[in-house]
Design a protein around this motif. Structure first.
Motif, PDB file in Angstrom:
ATOM      1  N   LYS A 167      -2.947 -10.997   7.460  1.00 24.91           N
ATOM      2  CA  LYS A 167      -1.996  -9.408   6.522  1.00 24.91           C
ATOM      3  C   LYS A 167      -3.468  -8.442   6.368  1.00 24.91           C
ATOM      4  N   HIS A 168      -4.784  -8.835   6.017  1.00 28.41           N
ATOM      5  CA  HIS A 168      -5.798  -8.330   4.902  1.00 28.41           C
ATOM      6  C   HIS A 168      -6.390  -7.691   5.933  1.00 28.41           C
ATOM      7  N   VAL A 169      -6.407  -8.223   7.425  1.00 29.80           N
ATOM      8  CA  VAL A 169      -6.957  -7.402   8.555  1.00 29.80           C
ATOM      9  C   VAL A 169      -6.046  -6.502   9.367  1.00 29.80           C
ATOM     10  N   ARG A 170      -4.942  -6.542   9.173  1.00 24.63           N
ATOM     11  CA  ARG A 170      -4.538  -5.629   9.689  1.00 24.63           C
ATOM     12  C   ARG A 170      -4.002  -4.520  10.273  1.00 24.63           C
ATOM     13  N   GLY A 171      -4.646  -3.570   8.985  1.00 23.60           N
ATOM     14  CA  GLY A 171      -5.390  -2.220   8.793  1.00 23.60           C
ATOM     15  C   GLY A 171      -6.344  -1.761   9.543  1.00 23.60           C
ATOM     16  N   ILE A 172      -7.335  -2.512   9.608  1.00 23.09           N
ATOM     17  CA  ILE A 172      -8.398  -2.500  10.502  1.00 23.09           C
ATOM     18  C   ILE A 172      -7.806  -1.906  11.757  1.00 23.09           C
TER      19      ILE A 172
END
Lengths: 836, 106
Positions: A167-172
């Motif tokens: 979830k944390h890196v989904r936005g990269i």
């Protein structure tokens, strides 16, 4: 010296005039010598902080960027701290590589870079941003920034919260300079979740110049091990160490990585010493990893070169009995390994002693002691039941079919007594009886086996065939029918049943019981196969046999009718004629059923190499029917002369090769040799360098000519090269094995010269000392009978063969039903196929 | 190349029963069918042949001279491969590891 130093110092000194200093600073910066530029700007900054601060900052940034690019993170950190002091805000390393918009002597004056270099720099900047953020707690204000997201994702992975990590890196985004970190996180999450394919796919897409690419290496090693191709993975010590740490085996990883390094460099003993010293559980625990390691270190010497193996064994067995910490588990293991080594050294007597000693140990998990002991007894029995190795002093081929019949039978019986449900032990004992031709014991054992294993097809087939052999036809047929009903697809079983029916029918025919004979032949026919290549199963052959049985009964008309039906199913009448020629002689030698007519017809046809081969197959079958040997020699000569005529008419290469190979097999003595030589010389004319033909020539010549050993060796060497050139792997392997055999021959030459009656001073591989130690420990009496010295043997022995020659398993051993007497080295016969 | 330990190939423990071996074999064959992974399939088949009965397992454990792995570190790799769960390192270990990676990259 001092003068020189002074001169250097002078040349490195900065000018004092501000204009000169500034010019120097610009020059050095443009040339990429940031440290010198920084020193100059430092001086200028002291004089005019406001004007020169940007230049100084640019210098520090360039220095930091350069260091980070070189992977000198530790060196870069004080520089970044200094930058923070100068600017008053923490610096995002990513900005170090942002191209300058100004052209006033700051960043923009630096060296010109290619897009690839820029990409590399940008990647390194992103890596530094992420990695330098470790150790700092990301504050709320930068919590949404990409390095912080990556940082939090890594934390989640370490806490096994894989979904949160994703979830944390989904936005990269894919265009972000941190996109490779997203791939890394995805790879790690997949790895720890066990989705190996996804992990490999993600980790292999990480750009090579980045820190995550380096970090992916240990994971790739683990993943490639999972996909069974560890040979392609990076196996340097660093990667291995980290692979261990990252997979949860931190305590073992350093030792094993080091031991692996030693092993790869041929320092086998150092590897073992290190493991023994550094892993306290090595000799004590049955934990998978230590058990795996112990197995490796205990058995790998079987696969080392002789010299290396000997040295290694000195260390492997060195601790036996002396060291108070010596693990009992390892002790028992080594006792077993010692027995295997002695077996391998061709010393069954001593191997037997150590096996018996080993029986004092605990059995493996999940196995009862009786079962384990029975297996060991069976193994010892098997060693004695195997053919004895050729004796170099009495000719190479003089060997016994069973090494020690009494001991073999005794141990196999003991094994059965210890654990009576092992069919393999019974079958091996049966095989041994058959090889030894101990018919009474064999029949008795078969009766027990039928009671014990009523559903075992093989046992029933053996029992049935044995009953038929001793003319207990009804009982035999009952067993055979039951065996066939258990596996209708097994043609060996069907062939044995047909053979049983034929022999029963023959017995009835001889007693004049036509109806019974016909009824059994009908049953045999029900099991026959149209056009089968097997003489037992072929329907046409069965009709021919039945015709002969009718002739025996005096029913000429019925016999002729059946014979003509049989002829319809054969394209070559000569084949059937030749078969009937033999069948008539075997079934009713006293009746003289015009066999001469049959063979005259057979050999009266146009000579043809294919027909010759078929004749040879029938000849082979007839030999097994029990035709007298003298008769068969005469027949072999007839076939050879027929083949000589066929040779003139032309032939296929494949047929010619088959004929030559049959000749070389030795089944027909040298009665086929003259034609085989003609065929081979014809083949060699077409392709004189052909490795296969040349190998055959050497083989053929060994029958009648003895060339010099060195000449033969040279020829094999040349064949080896030619086979390599032609990529002929079959010939290559054969030439290699022949060369090895030649080496053995030369070894025995040397050995016989130096043979003496003295006792050995030392067994190979330091085993002498070890045996002493173990003997002391076990308080045994001297177990060593005198043995010839092996001085010259150590010099010329070839590498150990243990790896390439697996132990003959019980099942394999039980698959050798043979009727040969001890000492008879001829082809062993299959008892199901030994009649007609 | 050394043959892999058949127990490791099938992922069963040395004390496994015939049924355990059979179950592991069938599961692996389903996972690695011959048309997709022919090498792996052959390896699984071979391993099954070598330890499918108690007799064969005993033979392997007592008399086989196959070390099961080729090099010492393979013991750890096999362990990591066959263990049911992979445990990630703690945060500090991961951090140190990544710093090393950064330092290592030339």
């Amino acid at each position: 010296m001092a003068k020189k130093k002074k001169k250097n110092k002078k040349s490195n000194a900065l000018p004092t005039a501000p204009a000169q200093l500034e010019a120097l600073a610009r020059r050095e910066y443009a040339a990429g010598r940031y440290r010198r530029a920084r020193d100059a700007y430092k001086q200028l900054h002291k004089r005019d902080p406001e004007k020169f601060l940007p230049n100084l900052v640019a210098c520090y940034k360039s220095m930091a960027a350069e260091m980070l690019e070189d992977g000198r993170l530790t060196d870069a950190e004080p520089i970044l701290n200094r930058l923070r002091e100068l600017t008053g805000t923490p610096l995002d390393p990513l900005t170090l590589w942002q191209p300058s918009e100004s052209n006033d002597g700051r960043n923009g004056d630096g060296p010109v870079r290619t897009p690839e270099e820029e990409f590399r720099r940008r990647t390194r900047g992103a890596d530094a941003s992420v990695i330098l953020l470790f150790g700092e707690n990301p504050s709320d204000e930068n919590a949404e920034r990409e390095p912080a997201l990556i940082h939090n994702a890594l934390k989640c992975i370490c806490e096994s919260r894989y979904e949160d990590a994703m979830k944390h890196v989904r936005g990269i985004s894919a265009k972000s300079p941190f996109s490779h970190w997203r791939l890394f996180i995805k790879g790690l999450v997949s790895f720890y979740k066990g989705n190996d394919e996804t992990a490999v796919s993600a980790l292999t897409r990480i750009p090579a110049a980045s820190a995550p690419a380096e970090a992916a290496k240990p994971f790739m090693l683990l993943l490639e091990a999972a996909s069974n191709s560890p040979e392609s993975a990076n196996r340097d010590e660093w990667t291995m160490r980290h692979a261990g740490r990252l997979s949860g085996y931190a305590e073992l990883s350093d030792t094993l990585a080091r031991a692996d390094y030693f092993w790869s460099k041929g320092r086998h003993r150092d590897a073992l010493k290190l493991v023994r010293k550094s892993i306290p559980d090595y000799g004590k625990s049955d934990e998978s990893i230590t058990a795996r390691l112990r197995r490796f270190f205990e058995l790998s010497h079987f696969h080392l070169e002789e010299k290396a193996a000997d040295k290694y064994r000195d260390v492997l067995f060195a601790r036996g009995g002396r060291d108070p910490d010596y693990s009992k588990k390892e002790y028992w293991d080594l006792l077993r390994i010692l027995a295997l080594v002695l077996e391998n050294e061709g010393d069954p007597l001593q191997a037997e002693r150590f096996w018996k000693e080993y029986m004092g140990s605990l059995p493996p998990p999940g196995i009862s002691k009786e079962r384990r002991d029975a297996e060991i007894l069976f193994h010892i029995g098997l060693i004695y039941a195997e053919p004895s190795p050729p004796n170099p002093f009495f000719g190479f081929d003089r060997k016994k079919a069973v090494r020690d019949p009494e001991k073999a039978v005794d141990y196999l019986k003991k094994s059965i007594e210890t654990y009576e449900n092992n069919p393999v032990a019974y079958k091996t004992l049966l095989t041994t009886y058959m090889i030894l031709r101990w018919k009474r014991e064999r029949n008795k054992l078969l009766d027990t086996m039928v009671e014990k294993f009523p559903g075992d097809k093989e046992v029933l087939l053996h029992a049935g065939s044995a009953c038929i052999e001793r003319k207990a036809f009804q009982k035999g047929l009952k067993y055979l029918e039951r065996a066939v009903s258990l596996d209708r697809l097994d043609t060996n079983g069907t062939a044995a049943l047909i053979s049983g029916y034929i022999q029963t029918a023959l017995a009835d025919a001889k007693k004049g019981r036509a109806d019974r004979m016909r009824s059994y032949m009908d049953k045999a026919f029900d099991n026959a196969v149209e056009g089968s290549e097997s003489f037992q199963l072929n329907a046409g052959m069965l009709l021919a046999r039945r015709a002969i049985l009718e002739y025996i009964l005096g029913n000429e008309k019925e016999g002729a009718e059946l014979e003509s039906r049989a002829r319809e199913s054969f394209s070559s009448q000569a084949v059937l004629d030749y078969f009937m020629y033999f069948a008539a002689q075997v079934y009713a030698p006293e009746k003289k059923l015009t066999p001469n007519t049959y063979d005259a017809r057979a050999f009266g046809t146009t000579p043809d190499m294919k027909l010759c081969l078929q004749f040879l197959a029938i000849h082979d079958f007839a030999k097994r029917m029990g035709m007298p040997e003298r008769k068969m020699i005469a027949e072999a000569k007839r076939i050879n002369s027929f083949a000589t005529r066929a040779c003139k008419a032309g032939y296929d290469t494949a047929d010619a090769l088959k004929y030559i190979e049959t000749c070389i097999s030795g089944e027909y003595g040298n009665f086929l040799e003259s034609t085989a030589k003609k065929l081979l010389s014809g083949l060699l004319k077409t392709d004189p360098k052909n490795p296969k033909y040349r190998l055959l020539k050497l083989e053929l010549n060994s029958f009648s000519e003895t060339g010099s050993l060195s000449k033969v060796r040279r020829e094999y060497d040349s064949i080896l090269k030619e086979a390599g050139k032609r990529n002929d792997t079959e010939s290559l392997k054969e030439a290699q094995s022949k060369l090895e055999r030649l080496r053995e021959l030369s070894f025995f030459d040397e050995f016989s010269d130096e043979f003496s009656d003295e006792f050995p001073e030392r067994l190979p591989g330091g085993l002498g000392e070890i045996l002493e130690e173990i003997k002391e420990l076990a308080q045994m009496e001297d177990p060593f009978p005198p043995r010839p010295r092996k001085k010259s043997r150590k010099k010329s022995r070839k590498p150990r063969k243990a790896s390439s020659k697996p132990r003959k398993t019980g099942e394999q051993a039980s698959e050798i039903p043979a009727n040969n007497p001890p000492g008879d080295n001829s082809t062993q016969l299959n008892m199901f196929d030994s009649d007609i | 190349m050394t043959e892999r330990n058949p127990f490791d190939v099938l992922g069963v423990m040395p004390g496994a029963t015939d049924e355990d071996v059979r179950r592991a074999y069938l599961a692996l064959v389903r996972k690695h069918p011959p048309d997709i992974a022919p090498r792996r399939f052959a390896e699984i088949n071979e391993a099954n042949e070598r330890i499918k009965t108690e007799q064969k397992r005993l033979e392997y454990e007592l008399f086989s001279t196959e070390p099961g792995i080729e090099r010492p570190f393979d013991a750890l790799l096999e362990q990591a491969r066959t263990s049911a769960e992979r445990t990630p390192p703690d945060y500090n270990t991961m951090m140190r590891f990544l710093r090393e990676c950064m330092n290592r990259k030339k």
